[in-house]
Write a protein that holds these residues in place. Sequence first.
Motif, PDB file in Angstrom:
ATOM      1  N   GLY A 123       0.861  -1.361  -0.053  1.00 14.93           N
ATOM      2  CA  GLY A 123       0.026  -0.094   0.218  1.00 14.93           C
ATOM      3  C   GLY A 123       0.850   1.317   0.074  1.00 14.93           C
ATOM      4  N   GLU A 124       0.165   2.447   0.395  1.00  7.75           N
ATOM      5  CA  GLU A 124       0.948   3.599   0.385  1.00  7.75           C
ATOM      6  C   GLU A 124       2.116   3.741   1.080  1.00  7.75           C
ATOM      7  OE1 GLU A 124       0.315   8.498   0.381  1.00  7.75           O
ATOM      8  OE2 GLU A 124      -1.455   7.151   0.525  1.00  7.75           O
ATOM      9  N   GLY A 125       1.872   3.065   2.457  1.00  3.94           N
ATOM     10  CA  GLY A 125       3.124   2.995   3.508  1.00  3.94           C
ATOM     11  C   GLY A 125       4.341   2.269   3.096  1.00  3.94           C
ATOM     12  N   ALA A 126       3.939   1.188   2.168  1.00  8.01           N
ATOM     13  CA  ALA A 126       5.096   0.441   1.817  1.00  8.01           C
ATOM     14  C   ALA A 126       6.027   1.414   0.479  1.00  8.01           C
ATOM     15  CB  ALA A 126       4.595  -1.004   1.062  1.00  8.01           C
ATOM     16  N   LEU A 127       4.897   1.986  -0.299  1.00 12.85           N
ATOM     17  CA  LEU A 127       5.683   2.736  -1.271  1.00 12.85           C
ATOM     18  C   LEU A 127       6.486   3.961  -0.623  1.00 12.85           C
ATOM     19  CD1 LEU A 127       5.843   3.521  -4.276  1.00 12.85           C
ATOM     20  CD2 LEU A 127       3.662   4.752  -4.022  1.00 12.85           C
ATOM     21  N   LEU A 128       6.016   4.553   0.121  1.00 11.64           N
ATOM     22  CA  LEU A 128       6.573   5.665   0.971  1.00 11.64           C
ATOM     23  C   LEU A 128       7.837   5.204   1.647  1.00 11.64           C
ATOM     24  CD1 LEU A 128       6.813   8.582   1.969  1.00 11.64           C
ATOM     25  CD2 LEU A 128       5.286   7.768   4.226  1.00 11.64           C
ATOM     26  N   ASN A 129       7.962   4.042   2.262  1.00 14.95           N
ATOM     27  CA  ASN A 129       9.196   3.482   2.843  1.00 14.95           C
ATOM     28  C   ASN A 129      10.119   3.170   1.799  1.00 14.95           C
ATOM     29  OD1 ASN A 129       8.012   3.556   5.433  1.00 14.95           O
ATOM     30  ND2 ASN A 129       7.379   1.407   5.332  1.00 14.95           N
ATOM     31  N   PHE A 130       9.808   2.653   0.652  1.00  7.82           N
ATOM     32  CA  PHE A 130      10.745   2.685  -0.463  1.00  7.82           C
ATOM     33  C   PHE A 130      11.243   4.053  -0.726  1.00  7.82           C
ATOM     34  CE2 PHE A 130       8.449  -1.621  -1.847  1.00  7.82           C
ATOM     35  CZ  PHE A 130       9.269  -2.326  -0.902  1.00  7.82           C
ATOM     36  N   ALA A 131      10.497   4.780  -0.938  1.00  9.44           N
ATOM     37  CA  ALA A 131      10.738   6.359  -1.467  1.00  9.44           C
ATOM     38  C   ALA A 131      11.751   6.766  -0.501  1.00  9.44           C
ATOM     39  CB  ALA A 131       9.863   6.882  -1.726  1.00  9.44           C
ATOM     40  N   ARG A 132      11.453   6.721   0.767  1.00  9.84           N
ATOM     41  CA  ARG A 132      12.361   7.405   1.870  1.00  9.84           C
ATOM     42  C   ARG A 132      13.916   6.642   2.073  1.00  9.84           C
ATOM     43  NH1 ARG A 132       7.839   8.607   6.469  1.00  9.84           N
ATOM     44  NH2 ARG A 132       7.228  10.843   5.643  1.00  9.84           N
ATOM     45  N   ALA A 133      13.918   5.292   1.691  1.00 10.85           N
ATOM     46  CA  ALA A 133      15.033   4.481   1.702  1.00 10.85           C
ATOM     47  C   ALA A 133      15.857   4.745   0.360  1.00 10.85           C
ATOM     48  CB  ALA A 133      14.882   3.242   2.051  1.00 10.85           C
ATOM     49  N   PHE A 134      15.315   5.270  -0.506  1.00  7.87           N
ATOM     50  CA  PHE A 134      15.970   5.326  -1.925  1.00  7.87           C
ATOM     51  C   PHE A 134      16.247   4.058  -2.645  1.00  7.87           C
ATOM     52  CE2 PHE A 134      17.050   9.500   0.147  1.00  7.87           C
ATOM     53  CZ  PHE A 134      16.977  10.429  -0.855  1.00  7.87           C
ATOM     54  N   LYS A 135      15.243   3.286  -2.390  1.00  7.09           N
ATOM     55  CA  LYS A 135      15.197   1.873  -3.009  1.00  7.09           C
ATOM     56  C   LYS A 135      14.426   2.300  -4.526  1.00  7.09           C
ATOM     57  CE  LYS A 135      15.592  -0.723   1.074  1.00  7.09           C
ATOM     58  NZ  LYS A 135      15.082  -2.047   1.755  1.00  7.09           N
ATOM     59  N   TYR A 136      14.966   2.631  -5.607  1.00  3.20           N
ATOM     60  CA  TYR A 136      14.245   2.902  -6.705  1.00  3.20           C
ATOM     61  C   TYR A 136      13.696   1.794  -7.254  1.00  3.20           C
ATOM     62  CZ  TYR A 136      13.610   4.764 -11.468  1.00  3.20           C
ATOM     63  OH  TYR A 136      13.255   5.194 -12.653  1.00  3.20           O
ATOM     64  N   GLU A 137      14.101   0.759  -7.559  1.00  2.44           N
ATOM     65  CA  GLU A 137      13.586  -0.482  -8.023  1.00  2.44           C
ATOM     66  C   GLU A 137      12.322  -0.802  -7.454  1.00  2.44           C
ATOM     67  OE1 GLU A 137      16.519   0.081  -7.558  1.00  2.44           O
ATOM     68  OE2 GLU A 137      17.752  -0.375  -9.368  1.00  2.44           O
ATOM     69  N   GLU A 138      12.368  -0.953  -6.043  1.00  2.00           N
ATOM     70  CA  GLU A 138      11.303  -1.478  -5.276  1.00  2.00           C
ATOM     71  C   GLU A 138      10.286  -0.236  -5.377  1.00  2.00           C
ATOM     72  OE1 GLU A 138      14.357  -1.458  -4.359  1.00  2.00           O
ATOM     73  OE2 GLU A 138      14.870  -3.528  -3.560  1.00  2.00           O
ATOM     74  N   ALA A 139      10.412   0.973  -5.348  1.00  2.00           N
ATOM     75  CA  ALA A 139       9.551   1.872  -5.397  1.00  2.00           C
ATOM     76  C   ALA A 139       8.890   2.044  -6.721  1.00  2.00           C
ATOM     77  CB  ALA A 139      10.200   3.365  -5.240  1.00  2.00           C
ATOM     78  N   VAL A 140       9.380   1.752  -7.831  1.00  2.00           N
ATOM     79  CA  VAL A 140       8.802   1.824  -9.098  1.00  2.00           C
ATOM     80  C   VAL A 140       7.928   0.642  -9.167  1.00  2.00           C
ATOM     81  CG1 VAL A 140       9.306   1.552 -11.665  1.00  2.00           C
ATOM     82  CG2 VAL A 140      10.708   3.165 -10.283  1.00  2.00           C
ATOM     83  N   ALA A 141       8.634  -0.702  -8.822  1.00  2.00           N
ATOM     84  CA  ALA A 141       7.839  -1.742  -8.895  1.00  2.00           C
ATOM     85  C   ALA A 141       6.452  -1.780  -8.051  1.00  2.00           C
ATOM     86  CB  ALA A 141       8.482  -2.975  -8.528  1.00  2.00           C
ATOM     87  N   ALA A 142       6.722  -1.119  -6.831  1.00  2.00           N
ATOM     88  CA  ALA A 142       5.360  -1.047  -6.118  1.00  2.00           C
ATOM     89  C   ALA A 142       4.131  -0.084  -6.945  1.00  2.00           C
ATOM     90  CB  ALA A 142       5.769  -0.187  -4.736  1.00  2.00           C
ATOM     91  N   LEU A 159      13.302  10.974  -4.366  1.00  2.00           N
ATOM     92  CA  LEU A 159      13.959   9.608  -4.922  1.00  2.00           C
ATOM     93  C   LEU A 159      14.552   9.963  -6.294  1.00  2.00           C
ATOM     94  CD1 LEU A 159      14.378   6.523  -4.662  1.00  2.00           C
ATOM     95  CD2 LEU A 159      12.128   6.422  -5.488  1.00  2.00           C
ATOM     96  N   ARG A 160      13.648  10.427  -7.131  1.00  2.00           N
ATOM     97  CA  ARG A 160      14.001  10.651  -8.509  1.00  2.00           C
ATOM     98  C   ARG A 160      15.180  11.550  -8.514  1.00  2.00           C
ATOM     99  NH1 ARG A 160      13.003  15.075 -11.526  1.00  2.00           N
ATOM    100  NH2 ARG A 160      12.883  14.757 -13.738  1.00  2.00           N
ATOM    101  N   ALA A 161      15.396  12.560  -7.584  1.00  2.00           N
ATOM    102  CA  ALA A 161      16.626  13.400  -7.471  1.00  2.00           C
ATOM    103  C   ALA A 161      17.989  12.456  -7.127  1.00  2.00           C
ATOM    104  CB  ALA A 161      16.487  14.669  -6.968  1.00  2.00           C
ATOM    105  N   GLY A 162      17.763  11.612  -6.381  1.00  2.00           N
ATOM    106  CA  GLY A 162      18.744  10.705  -5.845  1.00  2.00           C
ATOM    107  C   GLY A 162      19.291  11.205  -4.361  1.00  2.00           C
ATOM    108  N   PRO A 163      19.943  10.541  -3.645  1.00  2.00           N
ATOM    109  CA  PRO A 163      20.602  10.696  -2.262  1.00  2.00           C
ATOM    110  C   PRO A 163      21.526  11.570  -2.190  1.00  2.00           C
ATOM    111  CG  PRO A 163      21.546   8.589  -3.131  1.00  2.00           C
ATOM    112  CD  PRO A 163      20.570   8.921  -4.370  1.00  2.00           C
TER     113      PRO A 163
END
Length: 356
Positions: free
Chosen positions: A255-274, A318-322
Amino acid sequence: MIVSPSLIPELDDIVSRGDPKRRADAARRVSQLFLQGAASFRPDHVDLFDGVLTSLVPHAEIAERAELAERLSSLSNAPRGLIGQLAHDDEIAIAGPLLRQSPVIDEKMLLEIASMKGQDHLLAMAERPTLSTDLTDVMIARGDRAVVRRAAGNAGAAFSETGYSTLVERASQDGVLTIRLGQRDDLSPAHLKDLLSGSIDIVRRRLVTVVKPERQAAIKQVMAVMNGASEREERRDFLPAQRTVMKLHREGMLGEGALLNFARAFKYEEAVAALSAMTGVKIETLDRLISGDRDDPLLIAGKAIDAEWATVRALILLRAGPNRSASPADIETARVNFARLMPATAQRVVAFWKTR
Protein backbone atom coordinates in the motif's frame (compact mmCIF):
# COMPACT_ATOMS: atom_id res chain seq x y z
CA MET A 1 42.32 78.24 1.61
CA ILE A 2 39.48 76.61 -0.38
CA VAL A 3 37.16 76.16 2.58
CA SER A 4 37.28 79.57 4.22
CA PRO A 5 35.11 81.64 6.56
CA SER A 6 34.03 83.69 3.58
CA LEU A 7 32.42 80.63 1.98
CA ILE A 8 31.29 78.74 5.07
CA PRO A 9 31.02 81.29 7.89
CA GLU A 10 32.06 80.01 11.32
CA LEU A 11 32.95 76.60 9.91
CA ASP A 12 35.24 75.70 12.82
CA ASP A 13 32.50 76.53 15.28
CA ILE A 14 29.93 74.52 13.31
CA VAL A 15 32.21 71.48 13.15
CA SER A 16 33.01 71.54 16.87
CA ARG A 17 29.84 72.88 18.45
CA GLY A 18 27.12 73.30 15.83
CA ASP A 19 23.72 71.71 16.23
CA PRO A 20 22.76 68.84 13.85
CA LYS A 21 20.77 71.08 11.53
CA ARG A 22 23.67 73.53 11.05
CA ARG A 23 26.09 70.62 10.55
CA ALA A 24 23.83 69.05 7.94
CA ASP A 25 23.60 72.36 6.09
CA ALA A 26 27.37 72.78 6.24
CA ALA A 27 27.83 69.20 4.99
CA ARG A 28 25.77 69.98 1.90
CA ARG A 29 27.72 73.12 1.14
CA VAL A 30 31.19 71.65 1.72
CA SER A 31 30.29 68.51 -0.28
CA GLN A 32 29.14 70.62 -3.19
CA LEU A 33 32.31 72.65 -2.98
CA PHE A 34 34.43 69.50 -3.12
CA LEU A 35 32.53 67.96 -6.01
CA GLN A 36 32.82 71.15 -8.06
CA GLY A 37 36.59 71.30 -7.74
CA ALA A 38 37.62 67.68 -7.21
CA ALA A 39 39.34 67.38 -10.58
CA SER A 40 41.85 70.11 -9.70
CA PHE A 41 42.48 69.44 -6.00
CA ARG A 42 45.89 68.37 -4.71
CA PRO A 43 46.14 65.52 -2.17
CA ASP A 44 46.54 67.98 0.72
CA HIS A 45 43.34 69.77 -0.37
CA VAL A 46 41.48 66.43 -0.44
CA ASP A 47 42.78 65.60 3.04
CA LEU A 48 41.45 68.90 4.34
CA PHE A 49 38.01 68.22 2.92
CA ASP A 50 38.19 64.69 4.33
CA GLY A 51 38.68 65.93 7.87
CA VAL A 52 35.79 68.39 7.61
CA LEU A 53 33.34 66.10 5.82
CA THR A 54 33.80 63.07 8.07
CA SER A 55 32.64 65.30 10.93
CA LEU A 56 29.72 66.85 9.08
CA VAL A 57 28.28 64.23 6.72
CA PRO A 58 26.89 61.89 9.42
CA HIS A 59 24.45 64.69 10.31
CA ALA A 60 23.02 64.85 6.77
CA GLU A 61 19.78 63.10 5.82
CA ILE A 62 19.98 59.56 4.42
CA ALA A 63 18.89 60.70 0.95
CA GLU A 64 21.60 63.37 0.90
CA ARG A 65 24.28 60.93 2.03
CA ALA A 66 23.12 58.43 -0.59
CA GLU A 67 23.35 61.06 -3.34
CA LEU A 68 26.81 62.08 -2.14
CA ALA A 69 27.97 58.46 -2.11
CA GLU A 70 26.71 58.00 -5.67
CA ARG A 71 28.61 61.06 -6.90
CA LEU A 72 31.79 60.09 -5.04
CA SER A 73 31.73 56.47 -6.20
CA SER A 74 33.43 57.17 -9.52
CA LEU A 75 36.10 59.59 -8.22
CA SER A 76 39.63 58.23 -7.88
CA ASN A 77 40.60 61.05 -5.49
CA ALA A 78 37.55 60.94 -3.26
CA PRO A 79 38.33 61.53 0.44
CA ARG A 80 39.40 58.15 1.85
CA GLY A 81 38.11 58.67 5.35
CA LEU A 82 34.72 59.77 4.11
CA ILE A 83 34.52 56.90 1.63
CA GLY A 84 35.27 54.42 4.41
CA GLN A 85 32.65 56.01 6.63
CA LEU A 86 29.97 55.86 3.95
CA ALA A 87 30.92 52.36 2.76
CA HIS A 88 30.46 51.02 6.30
CA ASP A 89 26.99 52.57 6.61
CA ASP A 90 24.21 50.11 7.40
CA GLU A 91 21.97 51.80 4.82
CA ILE A 92 22.64 50.03 1.52
CA ALA A 93 21.44 53.09 -0.39
CA ILE A 94 24.50 54.85 1.02
CA ALA A 95 27.08 52.06 1.04
CA GLY A 96 25.94 50.35 -2.17
CA PRO A 97 27.26 52.75 -4.83
CA LEU A 98 30.71 52.80 -3.22
CA LEU A 99 30.88 49.04 -2.71
CA ARG A 100 29.96 48.49 -6.36
CA GLN A 101 32.67 50.62 -7.94
CA SER A 102 34.63 53.08 -5.79
CA PRO A 103 38.33 52.83 -6.72
CA VAL A 104 39.25 54.36 -3.37
CA ILE A 105 38.16 51.33 -1.30
CA ASP A 106 41.15 49.02 -0.86
CA GLU A 107 41.22 45.24 -0.39
CA LYS A 108 41.57 45.47 3.38
CA MET A 109 38.41 47.53 3.71
CA LEU A 110 36.48 45.29 1.33
CA LEU A 111 37.39 42.20 3.35
CA GLU A 112 36.42 43.94 6.56
CA ILE A 113 33.02 44.96 5.23
CA ALA A 114 32.42 41.57 3.62
CA SER A 115 33.11 39.87 6.94
CA MET A 116 30.80 42.04 9.05
CA LYS A 117 27.94 43.37 6.92
CA GLY A 118 24.80 41.70 5.58
CA GLN A 119 23.64 40.24 2.28
CA ASP A 120 22.79 43.58 0.64
CA HIS A 121 26.37 44.79 1.12
CA LEU A 122 27.78 41.52 -0.22
CA LEU A 123 25.43 41.70 -3.21
CA ALA A 124 26.60 45.22 -4.06
CA MET A 125 30.23 44.20 -3.65
CA ALA A 126 29.73 41.27 -6.03
CA GLU A 127 29.31 43.80 -8.87
CA ARG A 128 32.79 45.31 -8.53
CA PRO A 129 34.90 45.22 -11.72
CA THR A 130 37.36 42.84 -10.05
CA LEU A 131 37.11 40.53 -7.05
CA SER A 132 40.13 38.80 -5.50
CA THR A 133 40.14 35.16 -4.42
CA ASP A 134 40.36 36.22 -0.76
CA LEU A 135 37.27 38.34 -1.20
CA THR A 136 35.24 35.72 -3.08
CA ASP A 137 36.16 33.13 -0.43
CA VAL A 138 34.44 35.32 2.17
CA MET A 139 31.49 36.01 -0.13
CA ILE A 140 30.95 32.32 -0.83
CA ALA A 141 31.19 31.45 2.86
CA ARG A 142 28.75 34.16 3.98
CA GLY A 143 26.67 34.92 0.90
CA ASP A 144 23.17 33.72 0.12
CA ARG A 145 22.00 32.39 -3.24
CA ALA A 146 21.69 35.85 -4.84
CA VAL A 147 25.20 36.88 -3.76
CA VAL A 148 26.81 33.67 -4.98
CA ARG A 149 25.00 33.81 -8.32
CA ARG A 150 26.07 37.40 -8.93
CA ALA A 151 29.69 36.72 -8.02
CA ALA A 152 29.77 33.65 -10.27
CA GLY A 153 28.43 35.75 -13.14
CA ASN A 154 31.09 38.45 -12.64
CA ALA A 155 33.77 37.95 -15.29
CA GLY A 156 36.20 40.00 -13.20
CA ALA A 157 35.90 37.73 -10.16
CA ALA A 158 38.64 35.25 -9.32
CA PHE A 159 37.98 32.10 -7.31
CA SER A 160 40.29 29.87 -5.31
CA GLU A 161 40.31 26.10 -5.72
CA THR A 162 38.31 25.79 -2.51
CA GLY A 163 35.95 28.52 -3.67
CA TYR A 164 35.27 26.77 -6.95
CA SER A 165 34.70 23.43 -5.23
CA THR A 166 32.14 25.03 -2.92
CA LEU A 167 30.43 26.77 -5.83
CA VAL A 168 30.17 23.52 -7.78
CA GLU A 169 28.70 21.80 -4.74
CA ARG A 170 26.11 24.56 -4.28
CA ALA A 171 25.31 24.46 -8.00
CA SER A 172 24.00 20.89 -7.63
CA GLN A 173 20.86 22.47 -6.13
CA ASP A 174 20.83 25.65 -8.23
CA GLY A 175 20.38 25.50 -12.00
CA VAL A 176 21.02 29.23 -12.44
CA LEU A 177 24.36 28.94 -10.65
CA THR A 178 25.22 25.94 -12.82
CA ILE A 179 24.64 28.00 -15.97
CA ARG A 180 26.74 30.91 -14.71
CA LEU A 181 29.62 28.72 -13.62
CA GLY A 182 29.56 26.78 -16.89
CA GLN A 183 30.00 30.03 -18.83
CA ARG A 184 33.17 31.02 -16.97
CA ASP A 185 36.37 30.85 -19.02
CA ASP A 186 38.48 30.01 -15.98
CA LEU A 187 36.48 26.93 -14.97
CA SER A 188 38.86 23.97 -15.07
CA PRO A 189 37.99 20.74 -16.94
CA ALA A 190 37.82 18.89 -13.61
CA HIS A 191 35.39 21.40 -12.14
CA LEU A 192 33.35 21.36 -15.36
CA LYS A 193 33.00 17.61 -15.09
CA ASP A 194 31.92 17.86 -11.44
CA LEU A 195 29.51 20.66 -12.32
CA LEU A 196 27.82 18.63 -15.06
CA SER A 197 27.76 15.48 -12.93
CA GLY A 198 25.79 17.28 -10.24
CA SER A 199 23.25 18.89 -12.59
CA ILE A 200 20.10 17.53 -14.17
CA ASP A 201 19.88 16.87 -17.89
CA ILE A 202 17.67 19.85 -18.74
CA VAL A 203 20.20 22.24 -17.17
CA ARG A 204 23.06 20.63 -19.08
CA ARG A 205 21.22 21.05 -22.36
CA ARG A 206 20.47 24.69 -21.55
CA LEU A 207 24.13 25.27 -20.74
CA VAL A 208 25.21 24.01 -24.16
CA THR A 209 23.02 26.64 -25.84
CA VAL A 210 24.43 29.65 -23.94
CA VAL A 211 28.19 29.02 -23.74
CA LYS A 212 30.82 30.03 -26.28
CA PRO A 213 31.45 27.58 -29.15
CA GLU A 214 34.83 26.52 -27.75
CA ARG A 215 33.19 25.63 -24.44
CA GLN A 216 30.38 23.69 -26.16
CA ALA A 217 32.81 21.06 -27.39
CA ALA A 218 34.15 20.44 -23.88
CA ILE A 219 30.65 20.20 -22.43
CA LYS A 220 29.43 17.82 -25.13
CA GLN A 221 32.47 15.60 -24.61
CA VAL A 222 31.84 15.36 -20.86
CA MET A 223 28.13 14.76 -21.44
CA ALA A 224 28.86 11.99 -23.92
CA VAL A 225 30.97 10.17 -21.34
CA MET A 226 28.33 10.72 -18.67
CA ASN A 227 25.48 9.58 -20.90
CA GLY A 228 27.38 6.40 -21.67
CA ALA A 229 27.77 5.72 -17.98
CA SER A 230 24.14 6.67 -17.39
CA GLU A 231 22.93 4.23 -20.02
CA ARG A 232 24.86 1.46 -18.33
CA GLU A 233 23.34 2.45 -14.98
CA GLU A 234 19.85 2.53 -16.46
CA ARG A 235 19.93 -1.17 -17.31
CA ARG A 236 18.28 -1.85 -14.00
CA ASP A 237 17.34 -5.28 -12.76
CA PHE A 238 13.78 -5.06 -11.45
CA LEU A 239 13.31 -8.81 -10.81
CA PRO A 240 14.38 -8.80 -7.13
CA ALA A 241 12.23 -5.72 -6.53
CA GLN A 242 9.25 -7.39 -8.21
CA ARG A 243 9.62 -10.44 -5.95
CA THR A 244 9.68 -8.16 -2.88
CA VAL A 245 6.59 -6.30 -4.03
CA MET A 246 4.69 -9.49 -4.92
CA LYS A 247 5.46 -10.89 -1.48
CA LEU A 248 4.03 -7.73 0.13
CA HIS A 249 0.99 -8.02 -2.13
CA ARG A 250 0.34 -11.63 -1.14
CA GLU A 251 0.62 -10.68 2.52
CA GLY A 252 -1.79 -7.76 2.06
CA MET A 253 0.91 -5.23 2.97
CA LEU A 254 1.35 -3.51 -0.38
CA GLY A 255 0.00 0.00 0.00
CA GLU A 256 0.98 3.61 0.25
CA GLY A 257 2.96 2.99 3.44
CA ALA A 258 5.22 0.49 1.68
CA LEU A 259 5.66 2.82 -1.27
CA LEU A 260 6.60 5.68 1.07
CA ASN A 261 9.14 3.49 2.88
CA PHE A 262 10.78 2.48 -0.40
CA ALA A 263 11.03 6.11 -1.51
CA ARG A 264 12.47 7.32 1.78
CA ALA A 265 15.08 4.54 1.70
CA PHE A 266 15.99 5.52 -1.90
CA LYS A 267 15.09 2.03 -3.12
CA TYR A 268 14.31 3.03 -6.69
CA GLU A 269 13.57 -0.39 -8.17
CA GLU A 270 11.26 -1.35 -5.30
CA ALA A 271 9.45 2.01 -5.45
CA VAL A 272 8.89 1.73 -9.21
CA ALA A 273 7.79 -1.89 -8.89
CA ALA A 274 5.33 -0.95 -6.13
CA LEU A 275 3.99 1.98 -8.15
CA SER A 276 3.61 -0.33 -11.15
CA ALA A 277 1.60 -2.83 -9.13
CA MET A 278 -0.62 -0.08 -7.67
CA THR A 279 -1.30 1.71 -10.97
CA GLY A 280 -1.27 -1.21 -13.41
CA VAL A 281 1.32 0.53 -15.60
CA LYS A 282 4.25 -1.56 -16.84
CA ILE A 283 7.52 -1.13 -14.96
CA GLU A 284 9.39 -0.28 -18.17
CA THR A 285 6.92 2.49 -18.97
CA LEU A 286 7.05 3.99 -15.49
CA ASP A 287 10.84 3.79 -15.38
CA ARG A 288 11.08 5.65 -18.69
CA LEU A 289 8.58 8.32 -17.63
CA ILE A 290 10.12 8.90 -14.20
CA SER A 291 13.64 9.13 -15.65
CA GLY A 292 12.66 12.17 -17.75
CA ASP A 293 13.15 15.83 -16.91
CA ARG A 294 9.80 16.51 -15.21
CA ASP A 295 8.03 15.59 -11.99
CA ASP A 296 4.64 15.36 -13.73
CA PRO A 297 4.58 11.54 -14.09
CA LEU A 298 5.04 11.17 -10.34
CA LEU A 299 2.30 13.72 -9.64
CA ILE A 300 -0.05 11.92 -12.02
CA ALA A 301 0.69 8.43 -10.69
CA GLY A 302 0.39 9.65 -7.10
CA LYS A 303 -2.95 11.34 -7.74
CA ALA A 304 -4.26 8.28 -9.60
CA ILE A 305 -3.69 6.06 -6.55
CA ASP A 306 -4.94 8.77 -4.16
CA ALA A 307 -1.55 9.09 -2.47
CA GLU A 308 -0.77 11.78 0.11
CA TRP A 309 1.54 14.66 -0.80
CA ALA A 310 4.18 13.33 1.63
CA THR A 311 4.46 10.16 -0.46
CA VAL A 312 4.68 12.04 -3.76
CA ARG A 313 7.28 14.38 -2.29
CA ALA A 314 9.37 11.41 -1.18
CA LEU A 315 9.16 9.99 -4.72
CA ILE A 316 10.36 13.31 -6.16
CA LEU A 317 13.35 13.28 -3.81
CA LEU A 318 13.98 9.63 -4.74
CA ARG A 319 14.05 10.65 -8.39
CA ALA A 320 16.68 13.33 -7.64
CA GLY A 321 18.85 10.78 -5.84
CA PRO A 322 20.46 10.64 -2.37
CA ASN A 323 23.28 13.04 -3.27
CA ARG A 324 21.09 15.81 -4.65
CA SER A 325 17.91 17.49 -3.51
CA ALA A 326 15.27 19.49 -5.32
CA SER A 327 15.14 23.20 -4.49
CA PRO A 328 12.43 24.36 -2.05
CA ALA A 329 10.91 26.45 -4.85
CA ASP A 330 10.65 23.40 -7.15
CA ILE A 331 9.12 21.32 -4.36
CA GLU A 332 6.55 24.02 -3.67
CA THR A 333 5.66 24.26 -7.37
CA ALA A 334 5.18 20.50 -7.49
CA ARG A 335 3.00 20.61 -4.37
CA VAL A 336 0.73 23.27 -5.89
CA ASN A 337 0.47 21.35 -9.18
CA PHE A 338 -0.34 18.14 -7.30
CA ALA A 339 -3.09 19.87 -5.33
CA ARG A 340 -4.62 21.28 -8.52
CA LEU A 341 -4.48 17.99 -10.42
CA MET A 342 -7.91 16.38 -10.69
CA PRO A 343 -8.07 12.62 -9.91
CA ALA A 344 -10.14 11.98 -13.04
CA THR A 345 -7.50 13.64 -15.21
CA ALA A 346 -4.73 11.61 -13.60
CA GLN A 347 -6.66 8.36 -14.08
CA ARG A 348 -7.21 9.12 -17.79
CA VAL A 349 -3.47 9.67 -18.27
CA VAL A 350 -2.63 6.47 -16.41
CA ALA A 351 -5.13 4.59 -18.60
CA PHE A 352 -3.25 5.88 -21.64
CA TRP A 353 0.08 4.79 -20.15
CA LYS A 354 -1.29 1.25 -19.75
CA THR A 355 -1.72 0.99 -23.51
CA ARG A 356 1.88 1.99 -24.27
